[in-house]
Design a protein around this motif. Structure first.
Motif, PDB file in Angstrom:
ATOM      1  N   ALA A 141       0.823  -1.207   0.000  1.00 50.43           N
ATOM      2  CA  ALA A 141       0.000   0.000   0.000  1.00 50.43           C
ATOM      3  C   ALA A 141       0.859   1.260   0.000  1.00 50.43           C
ATOM      4  CB  ALA A 141      -0.938   0.002   1.202  1.00 50.43           C
ATOM      5  N   VAL A 142       1.976   1.244   0.720  1.00 49.25           N
ATOM      6  CA  VAL A 142       2.906   2.378   0.691  1.00 49.25           C
ATOM      7  C   VAL A 142       3.421   2.591  -0.730  1.00 49.25           C
ATOM      8  CG1 VAL A 142       5.187   3.164   1.447  1.00 49.25           C
ATOM      9  CG2 VAL A 142       3.574   2.234   3.114  1.00 49.25           C
ATOM     10  N   ASP A 143       3.773   1.498  -1.392  1.00 47.71           N
ATOM     11  CA  ASP A 143       4.252   1.595  -2.776  1.00 47.71           C
ATOM     12  C   ASP A 143       3.152   2.116  -3.702  1.00 47.71           C
ATOM     13  OD1 ASP A 143       6.713   0.646  -1.998  1.00 47.71           O
ATOM     14  OD2 ASP A 143       6.321  -1.417  -2.632  1.00 47.71           O
TER      15      ASP A 143
ATOM     16  N   GLY B  10       2.752   5.807  -3.407  1.00 49.55           N
ATOM     17  CA  GLY B  10       3.838   6.477  -4.113  1.00 49.55           C
ATOM     18  C   GLY B  10       3.626   6.484  -5.611  1.00 49.55           C
ATOM     19  N   ASP B  11       3.168   5.350  -6.147  1.00 52.88           N
ATOM     20  CA  ASP B  11       2.880   5.279  -7.588  1.00 52.88           C
ATOM     21  C   ASP B  11       1.782   6.261  -7.979  1.00 52.88           C
ATOM     22  OD1 ASP B  11       4.780   3.296  -7.847  1.00 52.88           O
ATOM     23  OD2 ASP B  11       3.333   1.642  -7.797  1.00 52.88           O
TER      24      ASP B  11
ATOM     25  N   ALA C 142       2.305   9.368 -10.607  1.00 51.59           N
ATOM     26  CA  ALA C 142       1.507   9.449 -11.833  1.00 51.59           C
ATOM     27  C   ALA C 142       0.743  10.760 -11.956  1.00 51.59           C
ATOM     28  CB  ALA C 142       0.525   8.278 -11.897  1.00 51.59           C
ATOM     29  N   GLY C 143       0.877  11.644 -10.966  1.00 53.49           N
ATOM     30  CA  GLY C 143       0.190  12.931 -11.026  1.00 53.49           C
ATOM     31  C   GLY C 143      -0.825  13.136  -9.936  1.00 53.49           C
ATOM     32  N   GLY C 144      -1.167  12.054  -9.204  1.00 55.64           N
ATOM     33  CA  GLY C 144      -2.084  12.174  -8.083  1.00 55.64           C
ATOM     34  C   GLY C 144      -3.430  12.722  -8.474  1.00 55.64           C
ATOM     35  N   VAL C 145      -4.060  13.396  -7.521  1.00 54.05           N
ATOM     36  CA  VAL C 145      -5.422  13.860  -7.740  1.00 54.05           C
ATOM     37  C   VAL C 145      -5.481  14.966  -8.786  1.00 54.05           C
ATOM     38  CG1 VAL C 145      -5.462  15.671  -5.954  1.00 54.05           C
ATOM     39  CG2 VAL C 145      -7.535  14.363  -6.450  1.00 54.05           C
ATOM     40  N   ALA C 146      -4.386  15.693  -8.992  1.00 50.54           N
ATOM     41  CA  ALA C 146      -4.386  16.763  -9.985  1.00 50.54           C
ATOM     42  C   ALA C 146      -4.481  16.242 -11.411  1.00 50.54           C
ATOM     43  CB  ALA C 146      -3.126  17.620  -9.843  1.00 50.54           C
ATOM     44  N   ALA C 147      -4.158  14.969 -11.613  1.00 53.38           N
ATOM     45  CA  ALA C 147      -4.177  14.391 -12.957  1.00 53.38           C
ATOM     46  C   ALA C 147      -5.383  13.499 -13.181  1.00 53.38           C
ATOM     47  CB  ALA C 147      -2.898  13.586 -13.193  1.00 53.38           C
TER      48      ALA C 147
END
Length: 450
Positions: free
Chosen positions: A273-275, A278-279, A283-288
C-alpha cells in the motif's frame, strides 16, 4: 469479489488559473480562471479508485437532492451506488490554485453533520460484502447506529479497513486495520504531531478502539504499523516528487484492503500500500484525475496538461470523442479537420467497457491500449483521455474545450453534450460524414474475408 465502500461522498472541485495582479482595494491576488474540474471526493474517490483497478465496487453512502449531488451521480457512473438521502446540502470542497500553487480552499455545505436516512438496501449491501473499506469524512454516516451494527457484524467475517476522520465516529472493534495519518492520530490520542510520538499515539488508539491493528501514515516517511503480534514497524516510502499529496491516503487505504482481501500478511499488505500511494503520486495524483477517476495511462494524464498549456498561451483547445474501433480513413479525415480548428486536439476515447455497453459484447475489436496507441501515433492528435461512462459529459466537464467536434450526420443541437459545452462558452461543430467509411462496414468486410 464484492468490495463495499462505506462513507461520506463529497464533490471536489479544482479551479486553476494564473495570478498576475492584485485587487486594487486589498492585498489579495486576482486569479484569472483557465480551467474548472470536478470529481467525486471522499468515499466516492475511493470507489472510483477501486473501480479503476477492475473490481466490483458498491458504494454505500448518502446523497442530497441538489445539483451537486446530480453531478456526483454522473462522476460515479459505473459504480454500484447504494445511497440513502442526506437531509443537508452536498458538501463541496473547491480548491483555488494559481500557476499550480494553492491560493485558497472554499468549503460549501460543510456545516454541522446531519444523520442520513439509512435504507434496507444499504444494510444488505454491507452484509453481503466480501471486503469493506470505511472512508469516514466526518459527515455522520458512520455514526448511524444501524450502519455501525452492520459494519461490526460483517467485519468479524471479512477484511474491514477503516480510514478515520478527526470529526468522525470511532472505528468498530472488528476493524482489521485502522489507517489514520499522523495528524489524525495525534489529535485523537492527544499526543504530539511528530514522528517520535507516533508509536505512543498508535498504542493508545489501538487500545481505545479495540482494533487488531493500526497503521499511521507518515507521508514521505512511509507508515508505522502497530499490531498485537509485532513490535512497532516503520515501513519507509521511496522518495516521490509530488507537489500535491491529496488522495494519497485514500489510495493507501484502498490498496491495503485489496492486499488483505488477497490473504497477504499484514506487513506485506502495508508495504504494497505504501508503494501504491507512491505510484499514485508519481503518476500525477489527484491533480491528474481523468473522468474515469484516475490517471489510467500517461496519455490520459497528459491530456489535461496539454489543454492547460494551450490555454495559458491564449490558444484554442479542440476536443472530439468516440470509440475509434478499427481506425479508418474517415476517422483520420475528421481528426485532421478537427485539429485545423485550433491549437491542439484531444480525443476523448470510450473505454472497453463503455464500448461493450454501447456496441454489444463482441466489441471493441481493438483493445483500449491499442486504440490509444493508434490515435496518439497520428500527427493531428495531441493527447488521448479515456473515459468509462457511456457519454463524454463528465470528461468534458473537466477538460472544458473551446470547441467540441463530432463527425457524422448529427446536428450540433441534437447532441446531448451541446448544452454542457455551451455552458462555459464553448462551441459545438459537426464535420461531414464520409460515405462508405465506417467501422461496422470495415468489420463486416473483414468477416467475409475470414
Amino acid at each position: 469479489m464484492k468490495i463495499v465502500v462505506v462513507g461520506d461522498t463529497l464533490l471536489d472541485e479544482d479551479i486553476d488559473g494564473v495570478a498576475e495582479r492584485f485587487q486594487p482595494d486589498a492585498p489579495v491576488p486576482v486569479v484569472d480562471v483557465h480551467t474548472r474540474r470536478s470529481r467525486a471526493g471522499g468515499a466516492g474517490l475511493v470507489a472510483r479508485m477501486l473501480q479503476h483497478d477492475g473490481h466490483d465496487v458498491h458504494l454505500v453512502t448518502a446523497l442530497s437532492a441538489d445539483e451537486p449531488a446530480e453531478r456526483l451521480r454522473q462522476h460515479l457512473d459505473g459504480v454500484h451506488l447504494v445511497a440513502g438521502l442526506l437531509p443537508a446540502p452536498t458538501p463541496v470542497k473547491t480548491r483555488l490554485r494559481a500557476a499550480g500553487q494553492p491560493v485558497a480552499r472554499i468549503d460549501d455545505g460543510c456545516g454541522d453533520p446531519v444523520l442520513p436516512h439509512v435504507t434496507r438496501e444499504m444494510l444488505t449491501t454491507i452484509a453481503e460484502a466480501d471486503a469493506i473499506i470505511v472512508s469516514d469524512y466526518g459527515r455522520a454516516l458512520t455514526a448511524h447506529p444501524e450502519i455501525r451494527v452492520a459494519l461490526h457484524r460483517r467485519g468479524t467475517q471479512v477484511p474491514l479497513v477503516w480510514d478515520p476522520h478527526p470529526r468522525g465516529a470511532d472505528p468498530v472493534p472488528s476493524a482489521r486495520l485502522v489507517t489514520p495519518n499522523l495528524a489524525e492520530a495525534a489529535k485523537a490520542a492527544g499526543t504530539g504531531a511528530d514522528a517520535a510520538a507516533a508509536a505512543a499515539a498508535g498504542a493508545r488508539l489501538r487500545e481505545r478502539w479495540g482494533c487488531s491493528a493500526l497503521v499511521i501514515t507518515l507521508g514521505s516517511e512511509g507508515a508505522l504499523l502497530l499490531d498485537a503480534d509485532h513490535a512497532p514497524a516503520l515501513i519507509p516510502a521511496r522518495p516521490v516528487d509530488a507537489a500535491d499529496a491529496c488522495g494519497a491516503g485514500d489510495r493507501f487505504a484502498a490498496s491495503v484492503l485489496l492486499a488483505l482481501a488477497a490473504d497477504a500478511e499484514l506487513p506485506n499488505a502495508v508495504r504494497s500500500a505504501v508503494d501504491a500511494a507512491g505510484d499514485f503520486l508519481a503518476a500525477g495524483g489527484v491533480a491528474a484525475l481523468g473522468a474515469a477517476g484516475l490517471p489510467r495511462a500517461s496519455a490520459s494524464a497528459d491530456a489535461f496538461t496539454v489543454a492547460e498549456r494551450v490555454r495559458s498561451s491564449g490558444g484554442t483547445v479542440v476536443a472530439t470523442g468516440g470509440c475509434f474501433d478499427l481506425l479508418h480513413a474517415g476517422h483520420v479525415r475528421t481528426l485532421t479537420a478537427a485539429r485545423a480548428l485550433g491549437d491542439c486536439l484531444i480525443v476523448c476515447l470510450n473505454s472497453d467497457d463503455s464500448v461493450r455497453r454501447l456496441k454489444g459484447p463482441e466489441r471493441p475489436l481493438i483493445s483500449e491500449p491499442d486504440r490509444v496507441e493508434l490515435l496518439t501515433a497520428l500527427g493531428c492528435v495531441d493527447a488521448v483521455v479515456v473515459f468509462a461512462e457511456d457519454g463524454p459529459q463528465a470528461v468534458l466537464d473537466q477538460l472544458r474545450p473551446d470547441i467540441w467536434v463530432k463527425g457524422g450526420d448529427y446536428s450540433a443541437q441534437s447532441l446531448p453534450e451541446t448544452d454542457l459545452v455551451e455552458s462555459w462558452g464553448g462551441s459545438v461543430l459537426t464535420l461531414p460524414y464520409h460515405l462508405g467509411r465506417s467501422t461496422t462496414a470495415l468489420a463486416d468486410a473483414i468477416a467475409r474475408v475470414g
